[in-house]
Design a protein around this motif. Structure first.
Motif, PDB file in Angstrom:
ATOM      1  N   SER A 353       0.828  -1.202   0.000  1.00 49.24           N
ATOM      2  CA  SER A 353       0.000   0.000   0.000  1.00 49.24           C
ATOM      3  C   SER A 353       0.866   1.258   0.000  1.00 49.24           C
ATOM      4  O   SER A 353       0.571   2.237  -0.695  1.00 49.24           O
ATOM      5  CB  SER A 353      -0.920  -0.016   1.221  1.00 49.24           C
ATOM      6  N   ARG A 354       1.933   1.235   0.764  1.00 48.22           N
ATOM      7  CA  ARG A 354       2.867   2.363   0.817  1.00 48.22           C
ATOM      8  C   ARG A 354       3.420   2.691  -0.564  1.00 48.22           C
ATOM      9  O   ARG A 354       3.652   3.856  -0.915  1.00 48.22           O
ATOM     10  CB  ARG A 354       4.018   2.009   1.760  1.00 48.22           C
ATOM     11  N   ALA A 360      -4.703   2.902  -0.334  1.00 51.56           N
ATOM     12  CA  ALA A 360      -4.022   3.504   0.812  1.00 51.56           C
ATOM     13  C   ALA A 360      -4.584   3.036   2.145  1.00 51.56           C
ATOM     14  O   ALA A 360      -3.886   3.067   3.166  1.00 51.56           O
ATOM     15  CB  ALA A 360      -4.119   5.033   0.722  1.00 51.56           C
ATOM     16  N   ARG A 364      -2.974   2.364   6.330  1.00 52.69           N
ATOM     17  CA  ARG A 364      -3.379   3.312   7.367  1.00 52.69           C
ATOM     18  C   ARG A 364      -3.140   2.704   8.749  1.00 52.69           C
ATOM     19  O   ARG A 364      -3.543   1.579   9.023  1.00 52.69           O
ATOM     20  CB  ARG A 364      -4.854   3.667   7.183  1.00 52.69           C
TER      21      ARG A 364
END
Length: 487
Positions: A353-354, A360, A364
């Motif tokens: 995701s990064r 995103a 989180r």
């Protein structure tokens, strides 16, 4: 926008990964002892307490001891390569991050997707074995719940009236997964402290089992040490040893889990090699000694589809004063394995995701605990379904092939960096020059080949689904498409 082919091969610069790791919100709170405890806690579990018996009964007989040696040799080569890359790239994501920096985005996506399979299915296998030990404890207390609620639909169970029927769902396995996720949502610091305490308990259990059961070893159980092959590949003989090594290979994935926590380790360039190599060495000695005692006490033919061979061994010895304590301790000790596996899977999704390859929301972090809460909840659902519906033998093979693929690609990554960037500083360097990664590639690939065709098919289907997800989302959303924007 890069050309399609070039985009598939685009790589994350090592310096950029290191800089981003320092800027991310995860806390560096894990020391070398906690890393070794995490590795041992994750490694010593279902592969030892459960699949040892199944691999002995179906594939290797008493030579399952040799299967652990074969797996350990292949793991040893891979472990040195992991240690080198973990010291160079101290970030979450393990093999995913390493391949992104060495072989490009497409291969990184494949291995990241594969790691998710490895950890998720591995956690389901552990939960399934946990359920088997729970059933053994309840039976000792003369509590006999409907076995259909403790078995998958593909399993055959015996009811109180002697009739044989299919199971419904493995409900206790699902409950175990829920408990671990709730614990992990409290944060990494508290989780590692609990894990360390559980590891001490687990090692005490193993030591007690070997000490008190050794007098009950029957030398006849070791004959023939390598049962003759039945005419089918993988059913005893040398091919059976290799097949057993493939099945139990996921028992060694603890140091892979360590690599996923590099972004939360203190002085990772020093502590990661200690954690990876230390946990592998300890676990290898434990596995060989444990398998020797188990196959000496229990005839391997009695462990067919036995998800709790330690309980079977204790029942044979009639050490009633030891039964409850050992079984309960093993049951409790499985929590550290589940914790490590479910910790690893969300950190891979966090890294993906990064980099923009997944939405995103998977990256989180909880403001209070700094844990990736959404990913934990998603994997809670998936792992529960697998644990409740799939048999442990299928789950074990699927985890093993995922682990092996990750190991092969990590060794390839070391080989590439040795050739492409020979002068880059390395806090830890695997000995032997190019021999170490090459041996790792060959040995892990040899064990992969020994796995059955259905396992390969399931892996292929999972990777095909992953490629569709990458084509629809990851390829377009990758942050390497936007090098001019801050990340």
């Amino acid at each position: 926008m890069a050309q399609p082919l070039a985009a598939l091969l685009r790589r994350q610069p090592l310096d950029r990964i290191s800089d981003e790791s320092a800027e991310q919100g995860m806390k560096r709170v894990i020391g070398p002892f906690s890393l070794i405890a995490l590795g041992v806690g994750t490694t010593v579990g279902a592969g030892l307490f459960s699949l040892t018996g199944i691999a002995a009964a179906h594939n290797a007989g008493p030579a399952v001891i040799l299967a652990f040696v074969v797996a350990a040799i292949a793991c040893g080569f891979a472990a040195f390569c992991y240690a080198e890359l973990a010291s160079m790239i101290p970030t979450a994501g393990s093999a995913y991050s390493y391949t992104y920096a060495t072989m490009g985005e497409l291969i990184a996506w494949i291995i990241g997707w594969d790691l998710v399979l490895e950890y998720t299915v591995g956690a389901a296998a552990v939960a399934s074995s946990w359920s088997s030990y729970l059933a053994s404890i309840l039976g000792q207390w003369n509590i006999h719940p409907d076995p259909r609620w403790m078995a998958t639909p593909m399993s055959i169970v015996t009811l109180a009236d002697g009739s044989k029927v299919h199971g419904w769902i493995n409900l206790p396995a699902m409950v175990a997964v829920v408990f671990i996720v709730l614990l992990l949502l409290r944060g990494i610091t508290e989780s590692t402290r609990i894990n360390a305490a559980v590891v001490v308990l687990k090692l005490s259990v193993i030591a007690a089992f070997m000490v008190f059961c050794t007098p009950f070893i029957q030398p006849a159980h070791y004959t023939p040490f390598i049962p003759p092959n039945t005419g089918e590949f993988g059913h005893f003989g040398l091919s059976g040893i290799m097949r057993a090594a493939g099945m139990i290979f996921f028992a060694y994935l603890g140091f892979d889990i360590i690599a996923t926590t590099a972004q939360e380790a203190k002085r990772p360039e020093r502590t990661m090699p200690i954690g990876i190599l230390g946990s592998l060495g300890i676990c290898t000695l434990i596995y060989i000694a444990f398998a020797f005692v188990l196959t000496g006490v229990v005839d391997y033919r009695q462990m067919d589809n036995d998800g709790s061979p330690v309980a079977t061994a204790i029942d044979i010895t009639h050490l009633f004063w030891l039964q409850g304590a050992l079984k309960f301790s093993i049951l409790f000790g499985y929590t550290s394995v589940l914790m490590g596996l479910m910790m690893g899977q969300v950190r891979v999704f966090y890294a993906m995701s990064r980099d923009g390859l997944l939405p995103a929301i998977f990256g989180r972090l909880s403001p209070r605990t700094r844990a990736p809460a959404f990913s934990h909840l998603i994997f809670l659902i998936v792992t529960c379904l697998l644990a409740g519906l799939a048999p442990i033998s299928v789950l074990g093979n699927m985890t093993s092939i995922g682990t092996l693929l990750a190991f092969v690609l990590v060794c390839v990554g070391v080989l590439i960096l040795r050739i492409r960037e020979p002068n880059r500083p390395r806090a830890f360097k695997a000995p032997g020059g190019l021999i170490m990664p090459i041996c790792g590639i060959l040995s892990c690939a040899a064990v992969m080949v020994s796995l059955d065709g259905l396992t390969w098919l399931r892996l292929g289907l999972w990777l095909a689904i992953g490629l569709i997800v990458y084509a629809v989302y990851g390829y377009k959303k990758s942050k390497l498409n936007l090098p001019e924007l801050p990340r």
